[in-house]
Design an enzyme around this catalytic site. Structure first.
Site, PDB file in Angstrom:
ATOM      1  N   GLN A 257      -8.646 -10.255  37.091  1.00  0.00           N
ATOM      2  CA  GLN A 257      -9.555 -10.984  36.199  1.00  0.00           C
ATOM      3  C   GLN A 257      -9.400 -12.494  36.336  1.00  0.00           C
ATOM      4  O   GLN A 257     -10.381 -13.218  36.476  1.00  0.00           O
ATOM      5  CB  GLN A 257      -9.311 -10.576  34.745  1.00  0.00           C
ATOM      6  CG  GLN A 257     -10.194 -11.376  33.788  1.00  0.00           C
ATOM      7  CD  GLN A 257     -10.343 -10.729  32.430  1.00  0.00           C
ATOM      8  OE1 GLN A 257      -9.695  -9.745  32.128  1.00  0.00           O
ATOM      9  NE2 GLN A 257     -11.201 -11.279  31.606  1.00  0.00           N
TER      10      GLN A 257
ATOM     11  N   GLU B 163     -10.612  -2.857  38.270  1.00  0.00           N
ATOM     12  CA  GLU B 163     -11.604  -2.272  37.358  1.00  0.00           C
ATOM     13  C   GLU B 163     -12.863  -3.123  37.416  1.00  0.00           C
ATOM     14  O   GLU B 163     -12.804  -4.307  37.726  1.00  0.00           O
ATOM     15  CB  GLU B 163     -11.032  -2.136  35.947  1.00  0.00           C
ATOM     16  CG  GLU B 163     -10.553  -3.424  35.307  1.00  0.00           C
ATOM     17  CD  GLU B 163     -11.583  -3.981  34.366  1.00  0.00           C
ATOM     18  OE1 GLU B 163     -12.259  -3.193  33.695  1.00  0.00           O
ATOM     19  OE2 GLU B 163     -11.725  -5.203  34.322  1.00  0.00           O
TER      20      GLU B 163
ATOM     21  N   SER C  29      -3.278 -14.161  38.962  1.00  0.00           N
ATOM     22  CA  SER C  29      -2.353 -14.496  37.880  1.00  0.00           C
ATOM     23  C   SER C  29      -1.032 -13.785  38.150  1.00  0.00           C
ATOM     24  O   SER C  29      -0.979 -12.804  38.888  1.00  0.00           O
ATOM     25  CB  SER C  29      -2.917 -14.030  36.545  1.00  0.00           C
ATOM     26  OG  SER C  29      -2.993 -12.624  36.538  1.00  0.00           O
TER      27      SER C  29
ATOM     28  N   GLY D  60      -1.594  -6.866  35.896  1.00  0.00           N
ATOM     29  CA  GLY D  60      -1.151  -5.817  36.809  1.00  0.00           C
ATOM     30  C   GLY D  60      -1.763  -5.981  38.188  1.00  0.00           C
ATOM     31  O   GLY D  60      -1.079  -5.889  39.208  1.00  0.00           O
ATOM     32  N   THR D  61      -3.069  -6.254  38.230  1.00  0.00           N
ATOM     33  CA  THR D  61      -3.747  -6.441  39.514  1.00  0.00           C
ATOM     34  C   THR D  61      -3.294  -7.754  40.143  1.00  0.00           C
ATOM     35  O   THR D  61      -2.941  -7.809  41.317  1.00  0.00           O
ATOM     36  CB  THR D  61      -5.279  -6.469  39.321  1.00  0.00           C
ATOM     37  OG1 THR D  61      -5.670  -5.336  38.553  1.00  0.00           O
ATOM     38  CG2 THR D  61      -5.997  -6.422  40.643  1.00  0.00           C
TER      39      THR D  61
ATOM     40  N   THR E  15      -0.893 -12.829  27.138  1.00  0.00           N
ATOM     41  CA  THR E  15      -1.910 -11.778  27.082  1.00  0.00           C
ATOM     42  C   THR E  15      -1.268 -10.409  27.246  1.00  0.00           C
ATOM     43  O   THR E  15      -1.922  -9.401  27.056  1.00  0.00           O
ATOM     44  CB  THR E  15      -2.957 -11.957  28.196  1.00  0.00           C
ATOM     45  OG1 THR E  15      -2.276 -11.990  29.443  1.00  0.00           O
ATOM     46  CG2 THR E  15      -3.722 -13.248  28.007  1.00  0.00           C
TER      47      THR E  15
ATOM     48  N   ASN F 240      -1.235 -21.805  32.062  1.00  0.00           N
ATOM     49  CA  ASN F 240      -2.348 -21.831  31.106  1.00  0.00           C
ATOM     50  C   ASN F 240      -2.096 -22.771  29.949  1.00  0.00           C
ATOM     51  O   ASN F 240      -2.987 -23.471  29.493  1.00  0.00           O
ATOM     52  CB  ASN F 240      -2.607 -20.429  30.550  1.00  0.00           C
ATOM     53  CG  ASN F 240      -3.679 -19.713  31.346  1.00  0.00           C
ATOM     54  OD1 ASN F 240      -4.390 -20.344  32.117  1.00  0.00           O
ATOM     55  ND2 ASN F 240      -3.796 -18.422  31.172  1.00  0.00           N
TER      56      ASN F 240
ATOM     57  N   ASN G 215     -10.938 -22.738  33.227  1.00  0.00           N
ATOM     58  CA  ASN G 215     -11.253 -22.465  34.625  1.00  0.00           C
ATOM     59  C   ASN G 215     -12.019 -23.595  35.287  1.00  0.00           C
ATOM     60  O   ASN G 215     -11.845 -23.869  36.468  1.00  0.00           O
ATOM     61  CB  ASN G 215     -12.042 -21.160  34.747  1.00  0.00           C
ATOM     62  CG  ASN G 215     -11.180 -19.959  34.401  1.00  0.00           C
ATOM     63  OD1 ASN G 215      -9.957 -20.055  34.387  1.00  0.00           O
ATOM     64  ND2 ASN G 215     -11.802 -18.838  34.106  1.00  0.00           N
TER      65      ASN G 215
ATOM     66  N   GLU H  40      -1.258 -29.047  57.116  1.00  0.00           N
ATOM     67  CA  GLU H  40      -0.669 -30.349  56.842  1.00  0.00           C
ATOM     68  C   GLU H  40      -0.002 -30.373  55.463  1.00  0.00           C
ATOM     69  O   GLU H  40       1.003 -31.034  55.262  1.00  0.00           O
ATOM     70  CB  GLU H  40      -1.775 -31.399  56.898  1.00  0.00           C
ATOM     71  CG  GLU H  40      -1.384 -32.669  57.577  1.00  0.00           C
ATOM     72  CD  GLU H  40      -2.587 -33.565  57.818  1.00  0.00           C
ATOM     73  OE1 GLU H  40      -2.556 -34.693  57.328  1.00  0.00           O
ATOM     74  OE2 GLU H  40      -3.541 -33.136  58.479  1.00  0.00           O
TER      75      GLU H  40
END
Length: 449
Positions: A11, A71, A140, A144-145, A179, A206, A228, A254
């Site tokens: 995400q 997902e 991140s 998990g992903t 989170t 963050n 973002n 470089e």
């Protein structure tokens, strides 16, 4: 050409990807459907952007990027959003069930089902390149992903594209804004696994970005969109020299040459200035000296740590806009004399400068003001070890009780991996400590040579 392929994972990676490509399109005058109005191309004649975009026979520009999530919901927003026509549908890859904040699911069970599809797509993108320079991986640490799948993909990319450089943009879990409870586990496992496969990793914390939005842009409750877009500006500054012709251009390799003194010490700190709201910009004349100075304020850093307590190993200043070398040299000279910047004694000079004449672009209706010049500083400092120490401490608190470990073991991980990863990070902290020690203190050991 020196093409770069961007890989956006999970995400966080996908949403930062949205912000970055939105900005790239604005910077290069590419419309959301990928076409570039002909009047732009007549006068410009600048095709450096083809490092990031490939052009189809129909004159459409397609980002050299892959979006991956285990997902579908987040990538579905890209599929239906403003830029849906920009991407080839095969560039947006999704699984059916997510990694549930579990590194082991991202890396072992769910991740391995999709990794070949992703590598296949990356291979197609790589085949379109005449001289692939490397990969930019956005993810991140906490998800998990973002943690599990990234480390799996990085291992595979090292096998398939051994000599190509891999730069990471990693979202470091914010100390206050968490989170997931298991963020420290995921972060330490992914750092351990990717450490040997990544050439350079820019960490973004963050919480630091939240504070910048609150303080400099007067946004009371920043959303991920605000964060973002700010991160997008920083990424854009770092990649600007790959996408535009400039006076002092900086290549991907470089960065590493100048910022990474030892393979493991590859976590530069990014600082960006000026971050200023539209209201304030009317009343301020931001000179080169001012924005250069702002880079040394801990308040403008992307990671919460205090460089005044650490030592600098290298420093890379990337200017864009109305900047001439004379001003830069003067600004840096002032900083060297006035600021209490400590360089490690084995690296005395330490400033590398890049200048790009393309002024910074901002998203219309966004929070940031349009300014004439901006600077992004990438510095390798021992202070970033503080960030690791914070994570390690949190990891230890949970791991002492073996809390949540069964979720990882249940997905086919071995408990030994936790200990191994933790030891690796302890070694990393030690590496940072040793790098900062003055070399004169080691004279006693040199006698046998």
């Amino acid at each position: 050409m020196r093409e770069c392929i961007s890989v956006h994972i999970g995400q966080a990676g996908v949403q930062i990807g949205n912000a970055c490509w939105e900005l790239y399109c604005l910077e290069h005058g590419i419309q959301p459907d990928g076409h570039m109005p002909s009047d732009k191309t007549v006068g410009g004649g600048d095709d450096s952007f083809s490092t990031f975009f490939s052009e189809t026979g129909a004159g459409k520009h397609v980002p050299r990027a892959v979006f991956v999530d285990l997902e579908p919901t987040v990538v579905d927003e890209v599929r239906t959003g403003t830029y849906r026509q920009l991407f080839h549908p095969e560039q947006l890859i999704t699984g059916k069930e997510d990694a549930a904040n579990n590194y082991a699911r991202g890396h072992y069970t769910i991740g391995k089902e999709i990794v070949d599809v992703v590598l296949d797509r990356i291979r197609k993108l790589a085949d379109q390149c005449t001289g692939l320079q490397g990969f930019l991986v956005f993810h991140s640490f906490g998800g998990g992903t973002g943690s599990g799948f990234t480390s799996l993909l990085m291992e595979r990319l090292s096998v398939d594209y051994g000599k190509k450089s891999k730069l990471e943009f990693s979202i470091y879990p914010a100390p206050q804004v968490s989170t997931a409870v298991v963020e420290p586990y995921n972060s330490i496992l992914t750092t351990h696994t990717t450490l040997e496969h990544s050439d350079c990793a820019f960490m973004v914390d963050n919480e630091a970005i939240y504070d910048i939005c609150r303080r400099n842009l007067d946004i009371e409750r920043p959303t991920y969109m605000n964060l973002n877009r700010l991160i997008g500006q920083i990424v854009s500054s770092i990649t600007a020299s790959l996408r535009f012709d400039g006076a002092l251009n900086v290549d991907l390799t470089e960065f590493q040459t100048n910022l990474v003194p030892y393979p493991r010490i590859h976590f530069p700190l990014a600082t960006y200035a000026p971050v200023i709201s539209v209201e304030k910009a009317y009343h301020e004349q931001l000179t080169v000296a001012e924005i250069t100075n702002a880079c040394f304020e801990p308040a403008n850093q992307m990671v919460k740590c205090d460089p005044r307590r650490g030592k600098y190993m290298a420093c890379c200043m990337l200017y864009r806009g109305d900047v001439v070398p004379k001003d830069v040299n003067a600004a840096i000279a002032t900083i060297k004399t006035k600021r209490s910047i400590q360089f490690v004694d084995w690296c005395p000079t330490g400033f590398k400068v890049g200048i790009n004449y393309q002024p910074p672009t901002v998203v219309p209706g966004g929070d940031l003001a349009k300014v004439q010049r901006a600077v992004c500083m990438l510095s390798n400092t021992t202070a970033i070890a503080e960030a690791w120490a914070r994570l390690d401490h949190k990891f230890d608190l949970m791991y002492a009780k073996r809390a949540f470990v069964h979720w990882y073991v249940g997905e086919g991980m071995e408990e030994g991996e936790f200990a191994e990863a933790r030891e690796d990070l302890a070694a990393l902290e030690k590496d940072y400590e040793e790098v900062g020690i003055d070399s004169t203190t080691e004279l006693g050991e040199d006698e046998e040579y």
